[in-house]
Motif scaffolding. Structure first.
Motif, PDB file in Angstrom:
ATOM      1  N   GLU A  79       0.832  -1.219   0.133  1.00  0.00           N
ATOM      2  CA  GLU A  79       0.072   0.049  -0.037  1.00  0.00           C
ATOM      3  C   GLU A  79       0.759   1.304  -0.006  1.00  0.00           C
ATOM      4  O   GLU A  79       0.663   2.337  -0.764  1.00  0.00           O
ATOM      5  N   THR A 131       2.446   1.662  -3.463  1.00  0.00           N
ATOM      6  CA  THR A 131       1.633   1.902  -4.527  1.00  0.00           C
ATOM      7  C   THR A 131       1.254   3.423  -4.430  1.00  0.00           C
ATOM      8  O   THR A 131       0.719   4.132  -5.286  1.00  0.00           O
ATOM      9  N   ALA A 132       1.076   3.863  -3.321  1.00  0.00           N
ATOM     10  CA  ALA A 132       0.771   5.082  -2.923  1.00  0.00           C
ATOM     11  C   ALA A 132       1.724   6.087  -3.444  1.00  0.00           C
ATOM     12  O   ALA A 132       1.297   7.425  -3.669  1.00  0.00           O
ATOM     13  N   ARG A 179      -3.796   6.384   8.836  1.00  0.00           N
ATOM     14  CA  ARG A 179      -3.695   5.619   7.457  1.00  0.00           C
ATOM     15  C   ARG A 179      -5.091   5.004   7.300  1.00  0.00           C
ATOM     16  O   ARG A 179      -5.643   4.962   6.149  1.00  0.00           O
ATOM     17  N   LEU A 226      -7.671   5.910   4.495  1.00  0.00           N
ATOM     18  CA  LEU A 226      -8.166   5.160   3.361  1.00  0.00           C
ATOM     19  C   LEU A 226      -9.648   4.451   3.604  1.00  0.00           C
ATOM     20  O   LEU A 226     -10.083   3.520   2.900  1.00  0.00           O
ATOM     21  N   SER A 255      -7.664  -5.650   3.560  1.00  0.00           N
ATOM     22  CA  SER A 255      -8.144  -4.361   2.721  1.00  0.00           C
ATOM     23  C   SER A 255      -6.810  -3.694   2.185  1.00  0.00           C
ATOM     24  O   SER A 255      -7.068  -2.996   1.107  1.00  0.00           O
ATOM     25  N   LEU A 256      -5.735  -3.667   3.001  1.00  0.00           N
ATOM     26  CA  LEU A 256      -4.661  -3.187   2.300  1.00  0.00           C
ATOM     27  C   LEU A 256      -3.995  -3.624   0.851  1.00  0.00           C
ATOM     28  O   LEU A 256      -3.717  -2.960  -0.084  1.00  0.00           O
ATOM     29  N   ILE A 268      -6.617  -2.544  -1.816  1.00  0.00           N
ATOM     30  CA  ILE A 268      -6.155  -1.099  -2.224  1.00  0.00           C
ATOM     31  C   ILE A 268      -5.041  -1.153  -3.107  1.00  0.00           C
ATOM     32  O   ILE A 268      -4.880  -0.305  -3.958  1.00  0.00           O
ATOM     33  N   ALA A 269      -3.980  -1.925  -2.746  1.00  0.00           N
ATOM     34  CA  ALA A 269      -2.696  -1.984  -3.509  1.00  0.00           C
ATOM     35  C   ALA A 269      -3.030  -2.416  -4.980  1.00  0.00           C
ATOM     36  O   ALA A 269      -2.642  -1.724  -6.095  1.00  0.00           O
ATOM     37  N   ARG A 299      -4.559   0.063  -7.021  1.00  0.00           N
ATOM     38  CA  ARG A 299      -3.716   1.124  -7.777  1.00  0.00           C
ATOM     39  C   ARG A 299      -2.799   0.388  -8.996  1.00  0.00           C
ATOM     40  O   ARG A 299      -1.922   0.994  -9.172  1.00  0.00           O
ATOM     41  N   SER A 316       7.179   0.143   6.500  1.00  0.00           N
ATOM     42  CA  SER A 316       6.625   0.639   5.373  1.00  0.00           C
ATOM     43  C   SER A 316       7.006   2.072   4.929  1.00  0.00           C
ATOM     44  O   SER A 316       7.237   2.455   3.957  1.00  0.00           O
TER      45      SER A 316
END
Length: 403
Positions: free
Chosen positions: A49, A52-53, A115, A119, A193-194, A197-198, A201, A381
């Motif tokens: 995550e 990719t952010a 975070r 998100l 969820s993370l 989301i990644a 993206r 991270s």
């Protein structure tokens, strides 16, 4: 190749709650990517995550699949307090470094909370106070010294006498430290969820894929897999938790066995503020509650990695944990509804190793989590995302392999 471990057994309580599936694909051909991440547990998900952010092209690999390693075995007390008390850690690595490690851990908990909110992740996020209870490692006098050490580091902590602890929380112990702002959450829901989301993206998630040997050089890293296809990446991030690749140094890292139980829901009997609790003891007991009123309680850690022996002890260890829970909280029904065992990595200082792997160009790793796995995964991270972006994290040497 990985040093394979059977990371957990029994049934962790988190399987009582439904989690949306994370879609993966088989790896059927050679691929290229900017960053390859090995591991789709909580640390790999946070890494995916975060990268990719920043707009990076990411591929995630796991030999089992998402959330199938040690992530479901965590009791998910997301605390800023490091396993090693600040007063003790200061003697080990110096006051300045120890204070900064604790402050960074506090910041990581705040950043993770933000975070999750930003998100819009639904994972049962709640703020909880934490009680650090006097035991056979730290006496009431020692806890006073620990409170003073934390105050000097700018970390607000309240010392509770036996009477205050009894009046405020109904706990009959000699003393405790009360801190604020730690996080209660469901680790499977957060991880899933993370990863989703990644993937939204553009991250590509492949499983089951077993990573074999890799070649690292100035131009990037070539990763071989057991079934044949290779991954050509500019960078490789090893986020495989407690199953390390052979090329990652094992120095100052050991794997410990642990056990945990969860009771049936009993909201009416829960203690004030559903505060996290953990003992300044060896072995120590730690506990929290779930949103539906279960009590999760763990401990009885032992320094061995024999999975068969660890699993044989589930019944005995569960009974012992249940007895300790009953003594601490007499009104709670301590009968286990879930019982499980797991393995986790630790280091002498309680701090993780995060960053470039020595003598392996463009290869990064995270190892040695102790009881702060989710908090340290957040730090990882942040540190590695900065490093891969050509930036410098101010604390990278604090957690680096060459410290």
């Amino acid at each position: 190749m990985k040093r394979k471990l059977d990371l957990r057994s029994g049934t962790p309580v988190w399987f009582a709650y439904n989690v949306r599936t994370v879609a993966t694909a088989p790896l059927q051909r050679d691929i290229k990517t900017e960053v390859a991440i090995v591991g789709m547990g909580i640390s790999g998900a946070m890494m995916a995550e975060a990268l990719t952010a920043r707009g990076m092209d990411v591929v995630c690999l796991d030999r089992r699949g998402p959330l199938k390693g040690s992530t479901p075995a965590t009791t998910a007390l997301v605390q800023h307090e490091i396993d090693q008390p600040l007063s003790v850690l200061s003697e080990m690595i110096g006051i300045g470094k120890a204070q900064q490690a604790w402050r960074r851990s506090k910041l990581a908990v705040e950043n993770l909370s933000s975070r999750i909110v930003d998100l819009d992740i639904s994972c049962g996020l709640e703020r909880r106070p934490s009680l650090y209870i006097a035991g056979n490692v730290l006496s009431p006098t020692d806890l006073k010294e620990e409170a003073a050490a934390r105050d000097r580091a700018g970390l607000r902590t309240r010392y509770l006498t036996a009477s205050e602890l009894k009046d405020d929380f109904g706990i009959e112990r000699d003393a405790a430290l009360l801190s604020q702002g730690n996080l209660e959450l469901d680790p499977r829901k957060l991880t899933a969820s993370l990863l989703r989301i990644a993937a939204q993206r553009g991250a590509r998630l492949y499983a089951p894929v077993e990573v074999g040997a890799f070649e690292a050089g100035k131009s990037g890293v070539t990763v071989a897999t057991k079934d044949g296809p290779t991954i050509s990446a500019q960078h490789l991030v090893i986020a495989s938790g407690y199953e390390l690749l052979d090329s990652v140094p094992e120095a100052n890292h050991s794997v410990v066995s642990t056990w945990a139980i969860a009771t049936k829901p009993q909201k009416a009997k829960l203690w004030p503020e559903r505060a996290f609790m953990w003992e300044a003891s060896d072995p120590y007991l730690y506990l929290r509650a779930t949103a539906d009123g279960r009590v999760i309680c763990g401990g009885e850690d032992e320094d061995f990695t024999d999975e068969a022996l660890r699993d044989e002890l589930i019944g005995e260890k569960s009974a012992r944990i249940s007895e300790k829970l009953k003594r601490l909280l007499p009104d709670i029904d301590p009968e286990p509804d879930f019982a499980w065992a797991g393995s986790f990595g630790t280091t002498p200082t309680g701090l993780p190793f995060i960053g470039p792997v020595p003598r392996k160009k463009n290869v990064y790793a995270v190892m040695g989590y102790g009881g702060n796995g989710i908090t340290f995964s957040q730090i990882a991270s942040e540190v590695i995302a900065a490093q891969l972006s050509g930036q410098k994290d101010s604390d990278e040497t604090l957690f680096g392999f060459n410290r």
